[in-house]
Design an enzyme around this catalytic site. Structure first.
Site, PDB file in Angstrom:
ATOM      1  N   GLY A 160       0.798  -1.226   0.000  1.00 15.23           N
ATOM      2  CA  GLY A 160       0.000   0.000   0.000  1.00 15.23           C
ATOM      3  C   GLY A 160       0.821   1.261   0.000  1.00 15.23           C
ATOM      4  CB  CYS A 178      10.455   5.787  -5.038  1.00 12.99           C
ATOM      5  SG  CYS A 178       9.375   5.761  -3.603  1.00 12.99           S
TER       6      CYS A 178
END
Length: 244
Positions: A160, A178
Site C-alpha cells: 500500500g 523509490c
C-alpha cells in the site's frame, strides 16, 4: 437507497514489519476465498525498515544490505511493485486489502485512487497534495510526501502506502527513495512547520488516522468501521494473538 459496504479499519499501532506483512497476506487470502465479506485497511507504524520491491535497482542502494542490517534496520525483499523505500517511527503506513473485482480490475486505476485518497486526507491536515505525472505517489510543492507500492493477486490488493507524517527525514539519505535520484522527501509535520503552522505531533497523528480512514471510505464508496483482529480471522482471539 443502497447502503455502502463497510471498510474494516484495523489499527495495529507500532508493530513489526514482518509480522504485519504475514498478517496482511493472511487477511488477503481470506478475501480471495470469499471467506471475508468486507475490504480492510490496516494502519500501522513500523520499526526502521528498508523494503526492496520487485523493481529495486542496485543504484537505489548506496549502502549494501549487510550495512543497512548492521545499522539496525530490518531489510525485507517483498513482492510489491516499485523500488526501495523506508519505513520508520512517525510514518503512517497503510495496507488496503481490497477486492478490485468489486470496483474496477485495473491496477493503474487503483494506484490513482490511492493517490486521490491520500490527497484528500492531507488536505484535511492543511497540506495541498498533488499527483506528479509519470510517477506514483503524492507530492507537495515538488517534494514527495507519500510513497505507494502494491501487489495484486486475483484482484485482491496487498501492500500500500507510506505517508510521511511526523517521522524524521534523514533516514531517507541511506537509500535512493523509490529509485528517484535527487528526490526531496518531506513530511506533513515539516510542511506545516515551513508554513508557520506547527502542530502537536500526537494530535496530528490521531487526526491523520481518522482522515485517511474517511478518505479511503469516500474514494471507494465504503463506510469505515473500526475492527479488531478477532473480527477478521475466523478462529477468534487466539488466532489473532498468534498472527501477531
Amino acid at each position: 437507497m443502497t447502503m455502502p459496504g463497510s471498510l474494516a479499519i484495523l489499527e495495529l499501532g507500532h508493530h513489526p514489519y514482518r509480522a504485519t506483512h504475514a498478517l496482511q497476506r493472511r487477511i488477503a487470502e481470506r478475501r480471495i476465498r470469499r471467506e471475508l465479506d468486507r475490504d480492510v485497511l490496516i494502519l500501522v507504524e513500523h520499526e526502521p525498515t528498508v523494503t526492496l520491491g520487485r523493481g529495486t535497482r542496485a543504484t537505489s542502494l548506496p549502502l549494501p544490505v549487510t550495512e543497512l542490517a548492521r545499522r539496525g534496520l530490518t531489510v525485507a525483499e517483498v513482492e510489491r511493485g516499485g523500488d526501495v523505500t523506508w519505513h520508520g517511527p512517525g510514518q503512517l503506513v497503510g495496507y488496503p486489502v481490497l477486492d478490485l473485482a468489486r470496483y474496477r480490475p485495473d491496477l493503474h486505476w487503483y494506484l490513482r485512487q490511492v493517490e486521490e485518497a491520500l490527497i484528500r486526507a492531507v488536505a484535511r491536515l492543511g497540506i495541498a497534495g498533488e499527483q506528479r505525472p509519470g510517477y506514483t505517489g503524492v507530492w507537495t510543492g515538488g517534494r514527495k510526501l507519500a510513497s505507494i507500492g502494491v501487489h495484486v493477486r486475483q484482484w485482491v490488493t496487498t501492500h500500500g502506502f507510506a505517508l510521511n507524517l511526523v517521522n524524521e527525514l534523514t533516514p531517507f539519505d541511506l537509500i535512493v527513495p523509490c529509485g528517484i535520484p535527487g528526490v526531496q522527501m518531506t513530511s506533513v509535520a515539516r510542511e506545516l512547520e515551513l508554513a508557520g503552522r506547527p502542530r502537536d505531533r500526537a494530535a496530528l497523528w490521531t487526526e491523520a488516522v481518522a482522515a485517511v480512514a474517511e478518505s479511503f471510505g469516500q474514494v471507494f464508496g465504503l463506510a469505515p468501521e473500526r475492527a479488531g483482529l478477532e473480527d477478521l480471522l475466523p478462529e477468534g482471539t487466539e488466532a489473532a494473538r498468534q498472527a501477531l
